[in-house]
Structures are given as C-alpha cells and as structure tokens.
Design an enzyme around this catalytic site. Structure first.
Site, mmCIF file in Angstrom:
data_model
loop_
_atom_site.group_PDB
_atom_site.id
_atom_site.type_symbol
_atom_site.label_atom_id
_atom_site.label_comp_id
_atom_site.label_asym_id
_atom_site.label_seq_id
_atom_site.Cartn_x
_atom_site.Cartn_y
_atom_site.Cartn_z
ATOM 1 N N ASP A 37 48.798 57.814 66.367
ATOM 2 C CA ASP A 37 49.782 58.928 65.696
ATOM 3 C C ASP A 37 49.155 58.797 64.197
ATOM 4 O OD1 ASP A 37 51.870 60.685 65.076
ATOM 5 O OD2 ASP A 37 52.805 59.739 66.981
ATOM 6 N N SER A 141 52.469 72.679 78.431
ATOM 7 C CA SER A 141 53.861 73.278 78.222
ATOM 8 C C SER A 141 54.264 74.558 79.100
ATOM 9 C CB SER A 141 54.386 73.694 76.908
ATOM 10 O OG SER A 141 55.465 74.318 76.537
ATOM 11 N N TYR A 154 50.769 78.389 69.729
ATOM 12 C CA TYR A 154 51.265 77.346 70.850
ATOM 13 C C TYR A 154 51.068 77.925 72.181
ATOM 14 C CZ TYR A 154 54.285 73.721 72.408
ATOM 15 O OH TYR A 154 54.812 72.596 73.281
ATOM 16 N N LYS A 158 48.627 75.806 74.749
ATOM 17 C CA LYS A 158 48.917 75.177 75.906
ATOM 18 C C LYS A 158 48.577 75.910 77.323
ATOM 19 C CE LYS A 158 51.623 71.875 74.140
ATOM 20 N NZ LYS A 158 50.996 70.495 74.309
#
Length: 246
Positions: A37, A141, A154, A158
């Site tokens: 991360d 997603s 996004y 995805k």
C-alpha cells in the site's frame, strides 16, 4: 487443515477496506500475507492488527510503478519463501462527469487500476509458472459491467480488468496458473458510507437482497478463487452484488 495452510499471498491495497478484509480471511485460513500500500505507516498498523510479522508483512508500494510491484513480490518470496496467491486490489476513485473530468483524473484512475493490475500480473506470473501453480485474483467492479454516471474513468478501468483477466487466463492456464476476477457491487466501506443518505438509500433500493454487502462477503469469494475450491475455474468473473444489475 485450513484452505490456505502454508501459502503466501500478496494483496495490493491491503491496508484497509476490501484488501484488509481479504487479508483477514486469508490469515484465518492459514496463509501468510504481504500487504502492499502507499502509506507505510497505515500498512504497518494493519500488519499489527492482523497478528504481526509471523503472519504478515507491510511493504510500501505504488502499483503504477513496475519496479515497486516487482519489489513487493520479491519481498514475499524473501520473507515467506513463496508466492502462491496474488490479489490485485489497489484502487482509487476520481469521480466527475465527462464534462468536468480532467485528463489527470482519467489518467490516475486508469494507471492505478488497469496498469496496476497488469503490473501485478506481470510480476506474479513468472514465479507462479516456475512453480507450475498459482492463483491470481483481480478486483473489477460492477461499474465495469454496467457503467456508472461520473465514472467514465473507473468504469473503463474496471471493464478493462475483465478483458485483461480473460486474456491472461488463456496465456497462463497450461502453466497451472489460474486468473479470475471479482465484480463487487455496493459494499459497505468508509468511502460508500460517506455518500449523502439519499444517494445511499437509492443505491440500496436497487439491490434485490435489500442491503449493502460487507467487505467480508467479498473476502470469502476471494478465498474461494484463491483456494483449490475453484481448482477448475479460470477466466471467470464473479459478481458479488446482492442481485443488483443482473
């Protein structure tokens, strides 16, 4: 014996949210996890919560940089002696309508999600192919299936992860490496709970099961795809949506 006893998993974006829930689930099933991360302090705190350095390792990693992802994977092999599972989960949002979205906002989201997933595949695959086994789980997603207003960046990223998953699965199947994807829907998190109540309520109303999902419910699907429970599955995309957007 637990489902992942003796196995090592790398999880990008593992310090919080879905990544952390997946790490918890994997450790509960006997795995050791390496969390990559951006914020090392937050990641180290997550490792402590998960049980310390016997079961987890924190590594600062920017998934848009191939050398850092290579280093993340190398750290897993050095610390725990193996790489059995790769979860490409790191992500960001930069929502805006097409009219207002900047080129930088578009590039950031594509780079983290799409290039980040590719970097993870690229780093994990050579190790797994040498071992003639391995499981890669990519986080897509439901936005990549249906498209969402304000998410041209996004949704595109995805959707791209789905195509990438299918292509990589065909390349790696004969080497014993499986590549699958998860498409979560409305999942309870700090980000989603920050929505205005009326927006939240309208989204919940679209879910046939009548509620948002919990991070642990996505983590269980990641466990299924990472373990031998899904030994004859590759190139698949599993929706975890409570029936939303069927």
């Amino acid at each position: 014996m637990s489902l992942l006893t003796g196995q090592t998993a790398v999880i990008t974006g593992g310090a919080q949210g879905l990544g952390y829930a997946i790490a918890e689930q994997f450790i509960a099933e006997g795995a050791r996890v390496v969390l990559g991360d951006l914020d090392l302090g937050t990641t180290e705190a997550a490792v402590k919560q998960l049980g310390g350095d016997q079961v987890a390792l924190a590594v600062r990693c920017d998934v848009t940089k191939a050398d850092e992802v290579d280093g993340l994977v190398a750290a897993a092999v050095e610390q725990f002696g193996a790489l059995d599972i790769m979860v490409n989960n790191a992500g960001i949002t930069r929502d805006a309508t097409l009219r207002k979205m900047t080129e930088e906002q578009f590039d950031q989201v594509i780079s983290v999600h799409l290039k980040g997933t590719w970097n993870g595949l690229k780093a994990a695959a050579p190790i797994m192919r040498e071992n003639k086994r391995g499981a890669i789980v990519n986080m897509s997603s439901i936005s990549g299936k249906v498209g969402m207003i304000g998410q041209t960046n996004y949704s595109a990223a995805k959707a791209g992860i789905v195509g990438m998953t299918k292509a990589a699965s065909k390349e790696l199947a004969h080497l014993g490496v499986r590549v699958n994807a998860i498409q979560p829907g409305l999942i309870r998190s700090a980000m989603t709970e920050a929505m205005p109540q009326r927006i939240w309520d309208s989204k919940v109303a679209e879910v046939p099961m009548g509620r948002a999902g919990e991070p642990s419910e996505v983590a269980k699907v990641a466990l299924f795809l990472a373990s031998d429970l899904s030994s004859y599955m590759t190139g698949t995309v599993l929706e975890v949506t409570g029936g939303r957007h069927l």
